[in-house]
Structures are given as C-alpha cells and as structure tokens.
Design a protein around this motif. Structure first.
Motif, PDB file in Angstrom:
ATOM      1  N   SER A 150      49.511 -15.582  78.925  1.00 49.65           N
ATOM      2  CA  SER A 150      50.897 -15.693  78.586  1.00 49.65           C
ATOM      3  C   SER A 150      51.784 -15.259  79.822  1.00 49.65           C
ATOM      4  CB  SER A 150      51.212 -14.889  77.487  1.00 49.65           C
ATOM      5  OG  SER A 150      50.906 -13.360  77.612  1.00 49.65           O
ATOM      6  N   ALA A 151      51.424 -14.219  80.358  1.00 49.55           N
ATOM      7  CA  ALA A 151      52.373 -13.757  81.546  1.00 49.55           C
ATOM      8  C   ALA A 151      52.593 -14.773  82.426  1.00 49.55           C
ATOM      9  CB  ALA A 151      52.003 -12.302  82.102  1.00 49.55           C
ATOM     10  N   TYR A 152      51.178 -15.275  83.181  1.00 50.31           N
ATOM     11  CA  TYR A 152      51.371 -16.384  84.380  1.00 50.31           C
ATOM     12  C   TYR A 152      52.054 -17.540  83.692  1.00 50.31           C
ATOM     13  CZ  TYR A 152      49.037 -19.667  87.616  1.00 50.31           C
ATOM     14  OH  TYR A 152      48.949 -20.317  88.672  1.00 50.31           O
ATOM     15  N   ALA A 153      51.756 -18.119  82.390  1.00 50.91           N
ATOM     16  CA  ALA A 153      52.243 -19.228  82.046  1.00 50.91           C
ATOM     17  C   ALA A 153      53.925 -18.887  81.999  1.00 50.91           C
ATOM     18  CB  ALA A 153      51.882 -19.616  80.662  1.00 50.91           C
ATOM     19  N   ALA A 154      54.370 -17.870  81.643  1.00 50.70           N
ATOM     20  CA  ALA A 154      55.959 -17.646  81.612  1.00 50.70           C
ATOM     21  C   ALA A 154      56.414 -17.742  83.001  1.00 50.70           C
ATOM     22  CB  ALA A 154      55.974 -16.236  81.141  1.00 50.70           C
ATOM     23  N   SER A 155      55.786 -17.232  84.104  1.00 46.68           N
ATOM     24  CA  SER A 155      56.098 -17.165  85.446  1.00 46.68           C
ATOM     25  C   SER A 155      56.411 -18.591  85.804  1.00 46.68           C
ATOM     26  CB  SER A 155      55.364 -16.213  86.099  1.00 46.68           C
ATOM     27  OG  SER A 155      54.129 -17.076  86.540  1.00 46.68           O
ATOM     28  N   LYS A 156      55.378 -19.384  85.554  1.00 46.45           N
ATOM     29  CA  LYS A 156      55.357 -20.817  86.030  1.00 46.45           C
ATOM     30  C   LYS A 156      56.328 -21.659  85.312  1.00 46.45           C
ATOM     31  CE  LYS A 156      52.249 -20.157  89.302  1.00 46.45           C
ATOM     32  NZ  LYS A 156      52.618 -20.208  90.687  1.00 46.45           N
ATOM     33  N   TRP A 157      56.648 -21.524  83.992  1.00 48.09           N
ATOM     34  CA  TRP A 157      57.655 -22.144  83.306  1.00 48.09           C
ATOM     35  C   TRP A 157      58.992 -21.544  83.909  1.00 48.09           C
ATOM     36  CZ3 TRP A 157      57.264 -23.645  77.337  1.00 48.09           C
ATOM     37  CH2 TRP A 157      55.831 -24.228  77.205  1.00 48.09           C
ATOM     38  N   ALA A 158      59.215 -20.308  84.095  1.00 50.16           N
ATOM     39  CA  ALA A 158      60.538 -20.006  84.703  1.00 50.16           C
ATOM     40  C   ALA A 158      60.723 -20.603  85.779  1.00 50.16           C
ATOM     41  CB  ALA A 158      60.188 -18.496  84.746  1.00 50.16           C
ATOM     42  N   VAL A 159      59.852 -20.714  87.018  1.00 49.82           N
ATOM     43  CA  VAL A 159      60.081 -21.169  88.123  1.00 49.82           C
ATOM     44  C   VAL A 159      60.208 -22.516  88.143  1.00 49.82           C
ATOM     45  CG1 VAL A 159      57.838 -21.756  89.059  1.00 49.82           C
ATOM     46  CG2 VAL A 159      59.369 -20.820  90.582  1.00 49.82           C
ATOM     47  N   GLU A 160      59.633 -23.390  87.238  1.00 49.50           N
ATOM     48  CA  GLU A 160      60.092 -24.671  87.130  1.00 49.50           C
ATOM     49  C   GLU A 160      61.442 -25.068  86.557  1.00 49.50           C
ATOM     50  OE1 GLU A 160      57.141 -27.398  85.900  1.00 49.50           O
ATOM     51  OE2 GLU A 160      55.634 -26.794  87.390  1.00 49.50           O
ATOM     52  N   GLY A 161      61.875 -24.090  85.564  1.00 52.35           N
ATOM     53  CA  GLY A 161      63.139 -24.438  85.205  1.00 52.35           C
ATOM     54  C   GLY A 161      64.132 -24.071  86.142  1.00 52.35           C
ATOM     55  N   TRP A 162      63.922 -23.184  86.951  1.00 54.41           N
ATOM     56  CA  TRP A 162      64.794 -22.802  87.932  1.00 54.41           C
ATOM     57  C   TRP A 162      64.956 -23.895  89.014  1.00 54.41           C
ATOM     58  CZ3 TRP A 162      62.997 -21.913  93.224  1.00 54.41           C
ATOM     59  CH2 TRP A 162      63.948 -21.494  93.977  1.00 54.41           C
ATOM     60  N   ALA A 163      63.751 -24.429  89.194  1.00 53.84           N
ATOM     61  CA  ALA A 163      63.584 -25.481  90.397  1.00 53.84           C
ATOM     62  C   ALA A 163      64.392 -26.775  89.958  1.00 53.84           C
ATOM     63  CB  ALA A 163      62.190 -25.779  90.605  1.00 53.84           C
ATOM     64  N   GLU A 164      64.124 -27.142  88.674  1.00 57.55           N
ATOM     65  CA  GLU A 164      64.909 -28.223  88.066  1.00 57.55           C
ATOM     66  C   GLU A 164      66.455 -28.118  88.454  1.00 57.55           C
ATOM     67  OE1 GLU A 164      64.076 -29.621  84.280  1.00 57.55           O
ATOM     68  OE2 GLU A 164      61.790 -29.785  84.773  1.00 57.55           O
ATOM     69  N   ALA A 165      66.999 -26.979  88.217  1.00 54.65           N
ATOM     70  CA  ALA A 165      68.286 -26.641  88.313  1.00 54.65           C
ATOM     71  C   ALA A 165      68.776 -26.444  89.565  1.00 54.65           C
ATOM     72  CB  ALA A 165      68.768 -25.332  87.635  1.00 54.65           C
ATOM     73  N   LEU A 166      68.018 -26.111  90.538  1.00 57.98           N
ATOM     74  CA  LEU A 166      68.258 -25.765  91.900  1.00 57.98           C
ATOM     75  C   LEU A 166      68.428 -27.091  92.601  1.00 57.98           C
ATOM     76  CD1 LEU A 166      68.426 -23.739  94.373  1.00 57.98           C
ATOM     77  CD2 LEU A 166      66.130 -24.197  94.707  1.00 57.98           C
ATOM     78  N   ALA A 167      67.856 -28.251  92.173  1.00 51.96           N
ATOM     79  CA  ALA A 167      67.540 -29.314  92.910  1.00 51.96           C
ATOM     80  C   ALA A 167      68.889 -30.121  92.849  1.00 51.96           C
ATOM     81  CB  ALA A 167      66.472 -30.290  92.114  1.00 51.96           C
ATOM     82  N   TYR A 168      69.397 -29.952  91.682  1.00 50.95           N
ATOM     83  CA  TYR A 168      70.951 -30.636  91.697  1.00 50.95           C
ATOM     84  C   TYR A 168      71.833 -29.974  92.755  1.00 50.95           C
ATOM     85  CZ  TYR A 168      69.825 -32.914  87.031  1.00 50.95           C
ATOM     86  OH  TYR A 168      69.120 -33.448  86.154  1.00 50.95           O
ATOM     87  N   GLU A 169      71.876 -28.496  92.737  1.00 50.87           N
ATOM     88  CA  GLU A 169      72.898 -27.720  93.577  1.00 50.87           C
ATOM     89  C   GLU A 169      72.508 -28.188  94.992  1.00 50.87           C
ATOM     90  OE1 GLU A 169      72.608 -24.340  90.403  1.00 50.87           O
ATOM     91  OE2 GLU A 169      72.044 -23.742  92.397  1.00 50.87           O
ATOM     92  N   VAL A 170      71.493 -28.257  95.547  1.00 54.89           N
ATOM     93  CA  VAL A 170      71.282 -28.397  96.919  1.00 54.89           C
ATOM     94  C   VAL A 170      71.146 -29.744  97.433  1.00 54.89           C
ATOM     95  CG1 VAL A 170      69.998 -26.221  96.954  1.00 54.89           C
ATOM     96  CG2 VAL A 170      68.567 -28.071  96.664  1.00 54.89           C
ATOM     97  N   ALA A 171      70.874 -30.942  96.597  1.00 56.47           N
ATOM     98  CA  ALA A 171      70.874 -32.221  97.103  1.00 56.47           C
ATOM     99  C   ALA A 171      71.922 -32.588  97.871  1.00 56.47           C
ATOM    100  CB  ALA A 171      70.826 -33.052  95.653  1.00 56.47           C
TER     101      ALA A 171
END
Length: 281
Positions: A150-171
């Motif tokens: 659960s801890a590992y999965a949570a960390s990967k879900w979190a980083v992917e959500g962050w990455a999706e949002a960041l992609a808009y900002e830095v494009a």
C-alpha cells in the motif's frame, strides 16, 4: 553531447540506464546516495568502454543540502543538463495496519517528495533554455493497488498525479514530462526491501502466503533492467515522447484494464492468480 542526471544509479534500472545512455553518446551524471556502492556500475561502464562519459556523484534526494551540493558541483550555468531520470526508489512490504507512520513516510520521502525536490531545483535551468526532459521511473503499481504494498502503490499513484499536472505547466517552456512504468524487474529491490510480518499480526496468513507467492511470480515474470533502460533512452531521444511508457506484459495489461475492468473483478483475478483462496485464516 546531451547530458542527463540519473538518480539511484548504483544498481538495477539506474545502473542499466546509465550504461545505455552513455553508449548512445550521452554525458551521464550517475548519482547515488552512497558512492561506495559504485562498484557494479564501474565494472559495467568499463566493460562497455564508456567510463569516461559518466560522472558519478553523491546524491540523497531526501536531503535538501545534498541536492544543493550536487547541483553546485555540476555548475549548471555553464554545463546545463538536457534531462533528469528520477529512478531512486524504495519499497516496503506489509499490511497497512502493521506499518508505522515513519515507515510509510520514508517511502513517500524517496519516491514522491524526493522527485519533487530535485525537479524544483532543476526547473529554472530547463526553463531558461526552453527545453528539458523530466523522466520518472514509476511502476505498474500506479495502475492497481495490490495487498502488502500500500505504501509503495500510494507513492507511485501520487507521483503520477503530480506528473500529469506538471506536464501542463511546463509544456510552454519546451519541457517534456514522461513516465516509464515497468512491471516486475530483476533488481535488488525485492530482496533489499523490508517485509514486515509481525508474529501477532491479524494479517499474518496473508503476509506469509504472499511472501512466498510474490517471489515465485518475480522469478517467473521479471524482466531485465536493460529492457527498461532502452525504453528510458528511447523516450529521452524521441522528438515527441509518449507520456506513459509501459514495460512488460503485466504492466501493459494493468494499464489497459484500469477503468475498463471493474475493481471487484480485478481483485478476484489477482486473488486467483496468487492463490489467496488457499489461505487458512
């Protein structure tokens, strides 16, 4: 010659990516928390004849001072980076109720907050040059949570959500964000990661069963880190890289199933595959 910084480069995917990119003509800054563990990387670089193209630096992504010292040593103003590969990661196995807050936060510090901290430090350089690649080694665990991780999965879900949002900002600044999402890979994370199985745990039957079943699954299905390294290198060199890049059949299957196959059915499939119906509680 383009340059790239890779975290967690002393073994596994980070090591393989360092060698692969150096062979392709990249100038590699291979970083690791403990440089005394560089022996395996040094041997593979020497065997590939690319030792001169790789610089090895100490970097702890959870330590702001370590990040600052590494960036200062690289002198990005005069030797800018083209890309960063966020590969450093840790895991811990165990039922959520048996894990302490400190253990869970430790996973999040490396796998999530460490990625954010290093990216924040590099973004000004990428923006100034109006180009850059931010590649994050995620996991098939970002598509489906499995018991005891659960801890590992949570960390990967979190980083992917962050990455999706960041992609808009830095494009608008010419910066690409990319995820590489492997299934099981033959790295030392399986043996190095703590497995918490308290004698008094009410989840002990599940934990003991999966402790053996997961090892069998990894032995049968795990891919070589060099396969992931090639995907990483191809993504960094692509003119228009895909945002998601799965590696291995289970990762591709879980990616496809997400949002298409009901969660209850997926749990039944997982339970049948790992023999959870045979557990005696």
């Amino acid at each position: 010659m383009p340059s790239v910084l890779i975290t967690g480069a002393n073994s596994g995917i980070g090591l393989a990516a360092s060698v692969e990119l150096a062979k392709r003509g990249w100038r590699v800054v291979a970083t690791m928390r403990d440089r005394t563990k560089r022996g395996g990387l040094d041997r593979q670089l020497a065997a590939a004849g690319v030792s001169d193209d790789v610089r090895i630096e100490q970097l702890d992504v959870t330590d702001e001072k370590s990040i600052d010292a590494t960036i200062a040593a690289l002198d990005l103003a005069h030797h800018p980076l083209e890309a960063v590969v966020h590969n450093a990661g840790i895991a811990i196995g165990g039922a959520f109720e048996d894990l302490s807050d400190a253990e869970i936060r430790g996973v999040m510090e490396v796998n999530f907050f460490g990625v954010l901290a290093l990216t924040r430090r590099l973004l000004p350089t990428f923006r100034a040059r109006r180009r850059g690649r931010i590649l994050i080694v995620s996991s098939e665990a970002a598509f489906a949570g499995h018991p005891t991780i659960s801890a590992y999965a949570a960390s990967k879900w979190a980083v992917e959500g962050w990455a999706e949002a960041l992609a808009y900002e830095v494009a608008p600044f010419g910066i690409e964000v990319t995820l590489v999402e492997p299934g099981a890979i033959k790295t030392n994370i399986w043996k190095a990661s703590p497995r918490i199985i308290p004698k008094e745990s009410p989840y002990r039957p599940l934990l003991r069963h999966l402790d053996a079943a997961v090892d069998i699954h990894v032995e049968k299905t795990a891919r070589e880190p060099e396969e992931v390294a090639r995907v990483i290198a191809n993504a960094l060199e692509a003119r228009k890289p895909r945002f998601r890049n799965t590696v291995g059949p289970t990762a591709r299957m879980l990616h496809f199933a997400r949002g298409k196959i009901p969660a209850r059915l997926m749990r039944r499939i997982f339970a049948r595959y790992f023999g959870l119906h045979r557990i005696r509680w």
